[in-house]
Design a protein around this motif. Structure first.
Motif, PDB file in Angstrom:
ATOM      1  N   GLY A 245       0.830  -1.189   0.000  1.00  0.00           N
ATOM      2  CA  GLY A 245       0.000   0.000   0.000  1.00  0.00           C
ATOM      3  C   GLY A 245       0.869   1.244   0.000  1.00  0.00           C
ATOM      4  N   ILE A 246       0.221   2.406   0.113  1.00  0.00           N
ATOM      5  CA  ILE A 246       0.957   3.667   0.203  1.00  0.00           C
ATOM      6  C   ILE A 246       1.450   3.845   1.635  1.00  0.00           C
ATOM      7  CG2 ILE A 246       0.787   6.175   0.031  1.00  0.00           C
ATOM      8  CD1 ILE A 246       0.756   4.844  -2.651  1.00  0.00           C
ATOM      9  N   ILE A 247       2.767   4.022   1.784  1.00  0.00           N
ATOM     10  CA  ILE A 247       3.329   4.262   3.118  1.00  0.00           C
ATOM     11  C   ILE A 247       2.958   5.672   3.550  1.00  0.00           C
ATOM     12  CG2 ILE A 247       5.424   4.344   4.511  1.00  0.00           C
ATOM     13  CD1 ILE A 247       4.670   1.554   3.505  1.00  0.00           C
ATOM     14  N   THR A 248       2.259   5.773   4.671  1.00  0.00           N
ATOM     15  CA  THR A 248       1.807   7.082   5.144  1.00  0.00           C
ATOM     16  C   THR A 248       2.782   7.726   6.117  1.00  0.00           C
ATOM     17  OG1 THR A 248       0.537   6.020   6.915  1.00  0.00           O
ATOM     18  CG2 THR A 248      -0.604   6.450   4.830  1.00  0.00           C
ATOM     19  N   MET A 249       3.511   6.916   6.888  1.00  0.00           N
ATOM     20  CA  MET A 249       4.485   7.467   7.829  1.00  0.00           C
ATOM     21  C   MET A 249       5.340   6.339   8.374  1.00  0.00           C
ATOM     22  SD  MET A 249       2.298   8.185  11.295  1.00  0.00           S
ATOM     23  CE  MET A 249       1.560   6.848  12.232  1.00  0.00           C
ATOM     24  N   TYR A 250       6.411   6.738   9.066  1.00  0.00           N
ATOM     25  CA  TYR A 250       7.268   5.814   9.791  1.00  0.00           C
ATOM     26  C   TYR A 250       7.259   6.197  11.269  1.00  0.00           C
ATOM     27  CZ  TYR A 250       9.246   4.378   5.305  1.00  0.00           C
ATOM     28  OH  TYR A 250       9.422   3.903   4.031  1.00  0.00           O
ATOM     29  N   ASN A 251       7.273   5.208  12.138  1.00  0.00           N
ATOM     30  CA  ASN A 251       7.459   5.423  13.570  1.00  0.00           C
ATOM     31  C   ASN A 251       8.840   4.925  13.934  1.00  0.00           C
ATOM     32  OD1 ASN A 251       7.553   4.483  16.458  1.00  0.00           O
ATOM     33  ND2 ASN A 251       5.584   5.523  16.481  1.00  0.00           N
ATOM     34  N   VAL A 252       9.684   5.847  14.420  1.00  0.00           N
ATOM     35  CA  VAL A 252      11.050   5.500  14.812  1.00  0.00           C
ATOM     36  C   VAL A 252      11.153   5.643  16.320  1.00  0.00           C
ATOM     37  CG1 VAL A 252      13.497   5.950  14.454  1.00  0.00           C
ATOM     38  CG2 VAL A 252      11.865   6.407  12.617  1.00  0.00           C
ATOM     39  N   SER A 253      11.566   4.597  16.983  1.00  0.00           N
ATOM     40  CA  SER A 253      11.668   4.629  18.440  1.00  0.00           C
ATOM     41  C   SER A 253      12.951   3.946  18.879  1.00  0.00           C
ATOM     42  CB  SER A 253      10.460   3.936  19.082  1.00  0.00           C
ATOM     43  OG  SER A 253      10.391   2.582  18.687  1.00  0.00           O
ATOM     44  N   TYR A 254      13.344   4.214  20.149  1.00  0.00           N
ATOM     45  CA  TYR A 254      14.520   3.520  20.672  1.00  0.00           C
ATOM     46  C   TYR A 254      14.386   3.295  22.167  1.00  0.00           C
ATOM     47  CZ  TYR A 254      16.402   8.025  22.435  1.00  0.00           C
ATOM     48  OH  TYR A 254      16.593   9.209  23.091  1.00  0.00           O
ATOM     49  N   VAL A 255      15.134   2.320  22.628  1.00  0.00           N
ATOM     50  CA  VAL A 255      15.329   2.066  24.048  1.00  0.00           C
ATOM     51  C   VAL A 255      16.819   2.110  24.298  1.00  0.00           C
ATOM     52  CG1 VAL A 255      15.103   0.404  25.917  1.00  0.00           C
ATOM     53  CG2 VAL A 255      13.245   0.672  24.258  1.00  0.00           C
ATOM     54  N   ALA A 256      17.253   2.893  25.291  1.00  0.00           N
ATOM     55  CA  ALA A 256      18.672   3.042  25.586  1.00  0.00           C
ATOM     56  C   ALA A 256      19.010   2.293  26.865  1.00  0.00           C
ATOM     57  CB  ALA A 256      19.028   4.518  25.741  1.00  0.00           C
ATOM     58  N   ILE A 257      20.053   1.500  26.808  1.00  0.00           N
ATOM     59  CA  ILE A 257      20.503   0.732  27.979  1.00  0.00           C
ATOM     60  C   ILE A 257      21.967   1.043  28.198  1.00  0.00           C
ATOM     61  CG2 ILE A 257      20.811  -1.564  28.973  1.00  0.00           C
ATOM     62  CD1 ILE A 257      18.603  -2.530  27.132  1.00  0.00           C
ATOM     63  N   LYS A 258      22.288   1.551  29.391  1.00  0.00           N
ATOM     64  CA  LYS A 258      23.681   1.861  29.687  1.00  0.00           C
ATOM     65  C   LYS A 258      24.468   0.568  29.762  1.00  0.00           C
ATOM     66  CE  LYS A 258      26.501   4.752  32.733  1.00  0.00           C
ATOM     67  NZ  LYS A 258      26.942   5.608  31.642  1.00  0.00           N
ATOM     68  N   GLN A 259      25.641   0.571  29.145  1.00  0.00           N
ATOM     69  CA  GLN A 259      26.416  -0.657  29.087  1.00  0.00           C
ATOM     70  C   GLN A 259      26.848  -1.137  30.474  1.00  0.00           C
ATOM     71  OE1 GLN A 259      28.796   0.842  25.433  1.00  0.00           O
ATOM     72  NE2 GLN A 259      29.330  -1.275  25.730  1.00  0.00           N
ATOM     73  N   GLN A 260      27.367  -0.231  31.252  1.00  0.00           N
ATOM     74  CA  GLN A 260      27.856  -0.630  32.562  1.00  0.00           C
ATOM     75  C   GLN A 260      26.680  -0.839  33.504  1.00  0.00           C
ATOM     76  OE1 GLN A 260      30.582   2.410  33.740  1.00  0.00           O
ATOM     77  NE2 GLN A 260      32.181   1.762  32.312  1.00  0.00           N
ATOM     78  N   GLY A 261      26.469  -2.090  33.904  1.00  0.00           N
ATOM     79  CA  GLY A 261      25.389  -2.407  34.829  1.00  0.00           C
ATOM     80  C   GLY A 261      24.070  -2.674  34.159  1.00  0.00           C
ATOM     81  N   GLY A 262      23.922  -2.299  32.892  1.00  0.00           N
ATOM     82  CA  GLY A 262      22.683  -2.564  32.175  1.00  0.00           C
ATOM     83  C   GLY A 262      21.502  -1.738  32.636  1.00  0.00           C
ATOM     84  N   ASP A 263      21.748  -0.575  33.249  1.00  0.00           N
ATOM     85  CA  ASP A 263      20.643   0.261  33.719  1.00  0.00           C
ATOM     86  C   ASP A 263      19.916   0.904  32.544  1.00  0.00           C
ATOM     87  OD1 ASP A 263      21.344  -0.290  36.325  1.00  0.00           O
ATOM     88  OD2 ASP A 263      22.763   1.384  36.409  1.00  0.00           O
ATOM     89  N   LEU A 264      18.605   0.967  32.627  1.00  0.00           N
ATOM     90  CA  LEU A 264      17.795   1.592  31.590  1.00  0.00           C
ATOM     91  C   LEU A 264      17.960   3.103  31.653  1.00  0.00           C
ATOM     92  CD1 LEU A 264      15.672   1.124  29.349  1.00  0.00           C
ATOM     93  CD2 LEU A 264      13.924   1.503  31.093  1.00  0.00           C
ATOM     94  N   LEU A 265      18.386   3.683  30.518  1.00  0.00           N
ATOM     95  CA  LEU A 265      18.563   5.131  30.480  1.00  0.00           C
ATOM     96  C   LEU A 265      17.274   5.853  30.114  1.00  0.00           C
ATOM     97  CD1 LEU A 265      22.020   5.425  28.697  1.00  0.00           C
ATOM     98  CD2 LEU A 265      21.528   5.658  31.125  1.00  0.00           C
ATOM     99  N   GLY A 266      16.455   5.239  29.281  1.00  0.00           N
ATOM    100  CA  GLY A 266      15.213   5.889  28.884  1.00  0.00           C
ATOM    101  C   GLY A 266      14.797   5.448  27.504  1.00  0.00           C
ATOM    102  N   SER A 267      13.656   5.916  27.065  1.00  0.00           N
ATOM    103  CA  SER A 267      13.155   5.582  25.734  1.00  0.00           C
ATOM    104  C   SER A 267      12.580   6.829  25.092  1.00  0.00           C
ATOM    105  CB  SER A 267      12.087   4.487  25.816  1.00  0.00           C
ATOM    106  OG  SER A 267      10.983   4.930  26.584  1.00  0.00           O
ATOM    107  N   HIS A 268      12.470   6.753  23.751  1.00  0.00           N
ATOM    108  CA  HIS A 268      12.010   7.923  23.021  1.00  0.00           C
ATOM    109  C   HIS A 268      11.334   7.456  21.744  1.00  0.00           C
ATOM    110  CE1 HIS A 268      11.932  12.122  21.791  1.00  0.00           C
ATOM    111  NE2 HIS A 268      12.391  11.758  20.602  1.00  0.00           N
ATOM    112  N   SER A 269      10.308   8.149  21.316  1.00  0.00           N
ATOM    113  CA  SER A 269       9.607   7.785  20.084  1.00  0.00           C
ATOM    114  C   SER A 269       9.430   9.030  19.231  1.00  0.00           C
ATOM    115  CB  SER A 269       8.238   7.175  20.399  1.00  0.00           C
ATOM    116  OG  SER A 269       7.551   6.834  19.228  1.00  0.00           O
TER     117      SER A 269
END
Length: 440
Positions: A245-269
């Motif tokens: 079909g016709i592409i109307t939009m894209y949703n780009v999102s991410y989840v950030a995980i700090k390498q040291q300790g694996g703590d969640l830094l945050g997410s964004h869309s």
């Protein structure tokens, strides 16, 4: 004396030899032959005739000819004769059966059309001179949501199906499946029969065209990262294939995980609307150094969200005087760790402990890879206030580089020196997933 040249008389030739069929279909046959064994003069031409002597076609001295205007599913005895100036000679004969005729009245069931399937039916074809086997439906994608589908061009991205496809059915109704959304297909039906032990395909029906409904898209393609720094990254991708079909939009999102300790830094869309569905890109800034980011890109049509394309990116650390960065195309998965411990005791005696290193985190199964471990400094022990002078004479501590696997580990010793990049060649080392540095 005068010489006399006697010219022998001509007669009708013998029959052409090795008469056989080259090709055949529902309405014509092509025959071939070789000249008569006894021409009895100069051959002036050949002809193909019905068994009753009616001439179908005349030819010159060529050794191949096509007889058209035949009826489908019919047995014919055909004659081929050669001629001289005297006239035609005796014939050679061949018996052929034309292929089944044309299937008629294809009907698309419009209430059964979806984004991935359509159902059609057709009139039954009567076959008497060959053994009916089945019907074959041919379908060709000709147009997608962005225009004609042309093999070998960028427009084929509208559908992974390029070229004609077919499905077989025993009866006069069939459902075509695994179609793509918002694609117009050109459809024809033909009868398949068995003739002299061989499968033959009859004359195709007139073509009809039908377009599938829009559906949700597949995943965006070629998702890549470029220009990765410790605080930014640019993502690029191309339109899904098929888009359905016709592409109307894209949703780009991410989840950030700090390498040291694996703590969640945050997410964004972030929502990115497309214009004319051109290949897309997006740059993120204000990222965190030494972190793992998992990006997801989802395309939308009027039917909703499709499948996500996912990419992991590692931002490099903040370093002092180190210009090392990711490969611009981020073809490898890169991570860096920097440990800096500075203990400065102001006085006559200064104790300096400074260990700074950088290592690469690599996923690979290529045993020819090399690990470059760059040491900015490696000084351990007390020194004077001008501690930098001690770097040349200090015996550096051996460093162990550990190659961590899921179920194994390999240790290698490296003798680092100040300001020098040491390289470890991975001989006979299996696939590894992580590299850490320690001091023994």
């Amino acid at each position: 004396s005068n010489s006399v040249v006697e010219v022998s008389g001509q007669d009708v030739p013998s029959a052409p030899r090795s008469l056989g069929t080259v090709s055949i279909n529902s309405s014509s046959v092509t025959l071939s032959w070789i000249p008569p064994a006894t021409p009895n003069g100069v051959i002036t031409g050949y002809s193909i005739q019905y068994a009753n002597g009616t001439v179908i076609a005349n030819f010159g001295t060529v050794l191949m000819g096509t007889a058209g205007g035949l009826l489908p599913d019919t047995v014919y005895e055909l004659l081929v004769t050669a001629s001289t100036r005297v006239g035609p000679g005796p014939p050679s004969t061949v018996t052929i059966t034309t292929y089944p005729g044309r299937v008629a009245e294809i009907n698309i069931l419009t209430d059964a059309i979806t984004s991935s399937a359509l159902t059609l039916n057709w009139m039954e074809l009567t076959i008497t001179n060959s053994a009916f086997s089945r019907y074959r439906v041919f379908y060709l994608p000709v147009r997608g949501p962005y225009g004609p589908i042309i093999a070998g061009s960028r427009r084929k991205r509208q559908s992974a199906q390029v070229g004609e496809l077919s499905m077989d059915f025993a009866g006069t109704t069939g459902t075509l499946t695994i179609l793509h959304g918002a694609v117009t297909y050109r459809i024809q039906v033909a009868a398949v029969a068995i003739l002299s032990g061989q499968e033959v395909i009859g004359e195709r029906s007139d073509a009809v065209e039908m377009t599938t409904l829009e559906g949700v898209p597949t995943a965006p393609r070629d998702l890549k990262s470029m220009d990765v720094t410790n605080s930014s990254v640019t993502l690029t991708w191309t339109r899904p294939n098929p888009p359905n079909g016709i592409i109307t939009m894209y949703n780009v999102s991410y989840v950030a995980i700090k390498q040291q300790g694996g703590d969640l830094l945050g997410s964004h869309s972030t929502i990115v609307e497309t214009i004319n569905n051109s290949d897309s890109s997006l740059t993120y800034t204000d990222l965190t150094a030494s972190a793992k980011y998992q990006f997801s890109v989802v395309a939308y049509t009027s039917e909703g969200a499709g499948v996500a394309a996912v990419l992991s990116v590692f931002t490099p650390p903040n370093t002092i005087g180190d210009n090392t960065s990711d490969d611009s195309s981020n073809t490898g998965v890169v991570a860096a760790m920097v440990g800096v411990i500075v203990v400065l005791l102001v006085g006559l005696t200064v104790s300096v402990v400074m260990n700074v290193w950088q290592c690469l985190k690599i996923k690979s199964s290529d045993k020819s890879d090399q690990i470059a471990v760059r040491h900015i400094r490696n000084i351990e022990g007390p020194s004077t206030a001008k501690g930098q002078e001690a770097k040349g004479s200090t015996d550096p501590t051996y460093e162990k580089v550990q190659l961590r696997k899921l179920d194994d580990a390999v240790n290698m010793d490296v003798n680092p020196s100040y300001g020098v990049s040491n390289t470890i060649k991975l001989h006979d080392v299996p696939a590894y997933e992580e590299i850490v540095t320690t001091y023994s």
